[in-house]
Design a protein around this motif. Structure first.
Motif, PDB file in Angstrom:
ATOM      1  N   LEU A  95       0.833  -1.209   0.000  1.00  0.00           N
ATOM      2  CA  LEU A  95       0.000   0.000   0.000  1.00  0.00           C
ATOM      3  C   LEU A  95       0.866   1.257   0.000  1.00  0.00           C
ATOM      4  O   LEU A  95       0.600   2.214  -0.739  1.00  0.00           O
ATOM      5  CB  LEU A  95      -0.919  -0.014   1.215  1.00  0.00           C
ATOM      6  N   ALA A  96       1.928   1.261   0.816  1.00  0.00           N
ATOM      7  CA  ALA A  96       2.810   2.429   0.869  1.00  0.00           C
ATOM      8  C   ALA A  96       3.495   2.656  -0.475  1.00  0.00           C
ATOM      9  O   ALA A  96       3.663   3.801  -0.920  1.00  0.00           O
ATOM     10  CB  ALA A  96       3.852   2.242   1.978  1.00  0.00           C
ATOM     11  N   ALA A  97       3.898   1.561  -1.147  1.00  0.00           N
ATOM     12  CA  ALA A  97       4.547   1.706  -2.447  1.00  0.00           C
ATOM     13  C   ALA A  97       3.594   2.268  -3.485  1.00  0.00           C
ATOM     14  O   ALA A  97       3.978   3.106  -4.321  1.00  0.00           O
ATOM     15  CB  ALA A  97       5.087   0.348  -2.898  1.00  0.00           C
ATOM     16  N   ALA A  98       2.340   1.827  -3.450  1.00  0.00           N
ATOM     17  CA  ALA A  98       1.358   2.340  -4.401  1.00  0.00           C
ATOM     18  C   ALA A  98       1.135   3.841  -4.207  1.00  0.00           C
ATOM     19  O   ALA A  98       1.003   4.605  -5.179  1.00  0.00           O
ATOM     20  CB  ALA A  98       0.045   1.578  -4.248  1.00  0.00           C
ATOM     21  N   ILE A  99       1.099   4.278  -2.942  1.00  0.00           N
ATOM     22  CA  ILE A  99       0.926   5.715  -2.667  1.00  0.00           C
ATOM     23  C   ILE A  99       2.158   6.498  -3.108  1.00  0.00           C
ATOM     24  O   ILE A  99       2.058   7.575  -3.710  1.00  0.00           O
ATOM     25  CB  ILE A  99       0.647   5.927  -1.169  1.00  0.00           C
ATOM     26  N   ALA A 100       3.347   5.929  -2.824  1.00  0.00           N
ATOM     27  CA  ALA A 100       4.587   6.640  -3.159  1.00  0.00           C
ATOM     28  C   ALA A 100       4.740   6.814  -4.660  1.00  0.00           C
ATOM     29  O   ALA A 100       5.276   7.826  -5.126  1.00  0.00           O
ATOM     30  CB  ALA A 100       5.780   5.881  -2.585  1.00  0.00           C
ATOM     31  N   ARG A 101       4.291   5.847  -5.458  1.00  0.00           N
ATOM     32  CA  ARG A 101       4.413   5.978  -6.912  1.00  0.00           C
ATOM     33  C   ARG A 101       3.607   7.166  -7.437  1.00  0.00           C
ATOM     34  O   ARG A 101       3.909   7.712  -8.507  1.00  0.00           O
ATOM     35  CB  ARG A 101       3.954   4.688  -7.590  1.00  0.00           C
ATOM     36  N   ARG A 102       2.588   7.566  -6.716  1.00  0.00           N
ATOM     37  CA  ARG A 102       1.792   8.723  -7.130  1.00  0.00           C
ATOM     38  C   ARG A 102       2.381  10.036  -6.624  1.00  0.00           C
ATOM     39  O   ARG A 102       2.119  11.103  -7.214  1.00  0.00           O
ATOM     40  CB  ARG A 102       0.356   8.576  -6.622  1.00  0.00           C
ATOM     41  N   LEU A 103       3.127   9.975  -5.529  1.00  0.00           N
ATOM     42  CA  LEU A 103       3.608  11.202  -4.900  1.00  0.00           C
ATOM     43  C   LEU A 103       5.075  11.506  -5.181  1.00  0.00           C
ATOM     44  O   LEU A 103       5.462  12.681  -5.222  1.00  0.00           O
ATOM     45  CB  LEU A 103       3.400  11.110  -3.376  1.00  0.00           C
ATOM     46  N   VAL A 104       5.898  10.460  -5.334  1.00  0.00           N
ATOM     47  CA  VAL A 104       7.344  10.658  -5.502  1.00  0.00           C
ATOM     48  C   VAL A 104       7.646  10.785  -6.991  1.00  0.00           C
ATOM     49  O   VAL A 104       7.247   9.916  -7.784  1.00  0.00           O
ATOM     50  CB  VAL A 104       8.127   9.479  -4.897  1.00  0.00           C
ATOM     51  N   PRO A 105       8.329  11.842  -7.409  1.00  0.00           N
ATOM     52  CA  PRO A 105       8.636  12.000  -8.842  1.00  0.00           C
ATOM     53  C   PRO A 105       9.558  10.890  -9.336  1.00  0.00           C
ATOM     54  O   PRO A 105      10.438  10.421  -8.615  1.00  0.00           O
ATOM     55  CB  PRO A 105       9.313  13.372  -8.909  1.00  0.00           C
ATOM     56  N   ALA A 106       9.333  10.462 -10.561  1.00  0.00           N
ATOM     57  CA  ALA A 106      10.152   9.418 -11.167  1.00  0.00           C
ATOM     58  C   ALA A 106      11.556   9.943 -11.436  1.00  0.00           C
ATOM     59  O   ALA A 106      11.768  11.166 -11.544  1.00  0.00           O
ATOM     60  CB  ALA A 106       9.505   8.940 -12.455  1.00  0.00           C
ATOM     61  N   PRO A 107      12.551   9.064 -11.556  1.00  0.00           N
ATOM     62  CA  PRO A 107      13.894   9.510 -11.914  1.00  0.00           C
ATOM     63  C   PRO A 107      13.890  10.244 -13.255  1.00  0.00           C
ATOM     64  O   PRO A 107      13.020   9.991 -14.105  1.00  0.00           O
ATOM     65  CB  PRO A 107      14.677   8.194 -12.008  1.00  0.00           C
ATOM     66  N   PRO A 108      14.835  11.146 -13.482  1.00  0.00           N
ATOM     67  CA  PRO A 108      14.820  11.944 -14.715  1.00  0.00           C
ATOM     68  C   PRO A 108      14.783  11.103 -15.980  1.00  0.00           C
ATOM     69  O   PRO A 108      14.064  11.412 -16.930  1.00  0.00           O
ATOM     70  CB  PRO A 108      16.111  12.761 -14.613  1.00  0.00           C
ATOM     71  N   GLU A 109      15.567  10.005 -16.020  1.00  0.00           N
ATOM     72  CA  GLU A 109      15.601   9.218 -17.240  1.00  0.00           C
ATOM     73  C   GLU A 109      14.261   8.510 -17.497  1.00  0.00           C
ATOM     74  O   GLU A 109      13.829   8.365 -18.624  1.00  0.00           O
ATOM     75  CB  GLU A 109      16.738   8.178 -17.177  1.00  0.00           C
ATOM     76  N   VAL A 110      13.592   8.066 -16.402  1.00  0.00           N
ATOM     77  CA  VAL A 110      12.285   7.435 -16.571  1.00  0.00           C
ATOM     78  C   VAL A 110      11.247   8.463 -17.038  1.00  0.00           C
ATOM     79  O   VAL A 110      10.445   8.223 -17.942  1.00  0.00           O
ATOM     80  CB  VAL A 110      11.835   6.771 -15.267  1.00  0.00           C
ATOM     81  N   ALA A 111      11.283   9.654 -16.404  1.00  0.00           N
ATOM     82  CA  ALA A 111      10.361  10.704 -16.817  1.00  0.00           C
ATOM     83  C   ALA A 111      10.596  11.126 -18.255  1.00  0.00           C
ATOM     84  O   ALA A 111       9.667  11.404 -19.007  1.00  0.00           O
ATOM     85  CB  ALA A 111      10.489  11.907 -15.873  1.00  0.00           C
TER      86      ALA A 111
END
Length: 312
Positions: free
Chosen positions: A289-305
């Protein structure tokens, strides 16, 4: 841009140790050895449970750091994973070991009747943990309830014998007794230097034996740190975009909480093994559950973005 610097020998050693099979197999070997020595009567129950706790913590570190050792791992995610691994190691080992192998007591005594007083040395720290034990009758389903004053607020506890049923032969069942003859309680002595027995009821066949220990990780502190470490693990997983960092850390944290709250030196091994299963299920769910929330709140790494932007 790829980092032109070659990895250091320490990094290569860590990567080989943490990504290989040596540490997991060594952990299982330690568990098997501790179980065998405990079954043979050569290893005390508390020491066996402490060995289990150490292995759980080290395995949690191993599986938390593995995704961070990839050459392409995000630097921020790697730092978050290291912090989460350190927190998981501490919170899964230190409180659990303190519960089953508490070390040298600060004070000890007996409280037999209401109004009895047990002095506590003046140099004992304010926040303490009490190990309270009492003998139970040899038969029946006895229960003992008590209140110990001198703490702010007074603490209440109970000891009891419960029964479960085990299968015997084909279709047979037999009762199995489980004695809970000691319990951990925590509290604040404040400026006082004595414990008092405010209430005692039930079926004890002797006085309450009270042993005072230093409380390294009060329950509120452990719970608060666990939430913070789980958040770090979820953020690390969101940045690394690989592995199950939050689930692994959640399992380790759940294990540490369950053992610290339920195990005692007299009932340590069974609780430690059971906490692996129960803490694993609950911790993995909390970590997911914490990982699912973090994926929405924590910005992706620059290369992934950047890749996501080019696809859009």
């Amino acid at each position: 841009m790829t980092d032109p610097r070659p990895p250091s020998s320490l990094t290569l050693w860590l990567e080989e140790a943490l990504t290989g099979w040596i540490l997991p197999v060594a952990g299982l070997a330690v568990l098997a050895a501790a179980g065998g020595l405990y079954a043979a009567g050569w290893l005390p129950e508390g020491a066996a449970a402490a060995a289990v706790s150490a292995v759980v913590g080290l395995l949690a570190v191993t599986f938390t750091l593995r995704p961070a050792l990839s050459p392409s791992a995000d630097r921020a995610g790697r730092g978050l994973a290291v912090a989460a691994a350190a927190g998981a190691l501490f919170l899964s080992v230190v409180p659990a070991v303190a519960a089953v192998v508490p070390g040298r007591p600060l004070a000890q005594g007996a409280l037999a009747a209401r109004g009895d007083v047990m002095p506590v040395p003046e140099d004992v720290p304010h926040h303490v943990r009490l190990l309270v034990a009492a003998p139970l009758p040899s038969s029946g389903s006895p229960a003992v309830r008590f209140t110990i004053g001198g703490l702010r607020p007074p603490v209440e506890g109970h000891l009891e014998r419960t029964y479960t049923y085990a299968r015997v032969g084909r279709g047979g069942r037999a009762p199995v007794a489980h004695d809970r003859t000691e319990v951990w309680l925590e509290g604040d002595l404040g400026d006082g230097h004595a414990l008092t027995l405010d209430r005692l009821g039930g079926d004890a066949t002797g006085p309450l034996r009270v042993t005072v220990f230093r409380d390294l990780t009060p329950t509120a502190l452990q719970a608060g740190l666990a939430v913070a470490v789980l958040a770090l693990a979820a953020a690390a997983e969101a940045r690394l975009r690989r592995g199950n960092v939050a689930a692994v850390v959640g399992m380790a944290l759940g294990y540490g909480i369950l053992v610290a709250e339920n195990a005692t030196p007299a009932s340590a091994a069974g609780v430690a093994v059971g906490a692996i299963l129960l803490g694993g299920f609950a911790g993995a769910a909390a970590g997911g559950l914490a990982a699912a929330i973090a994926r929405r709140l924590v910005p992706a790494p620059p290369e992934v973005a950047g890749r996501a932007g080019r696809r859009g």
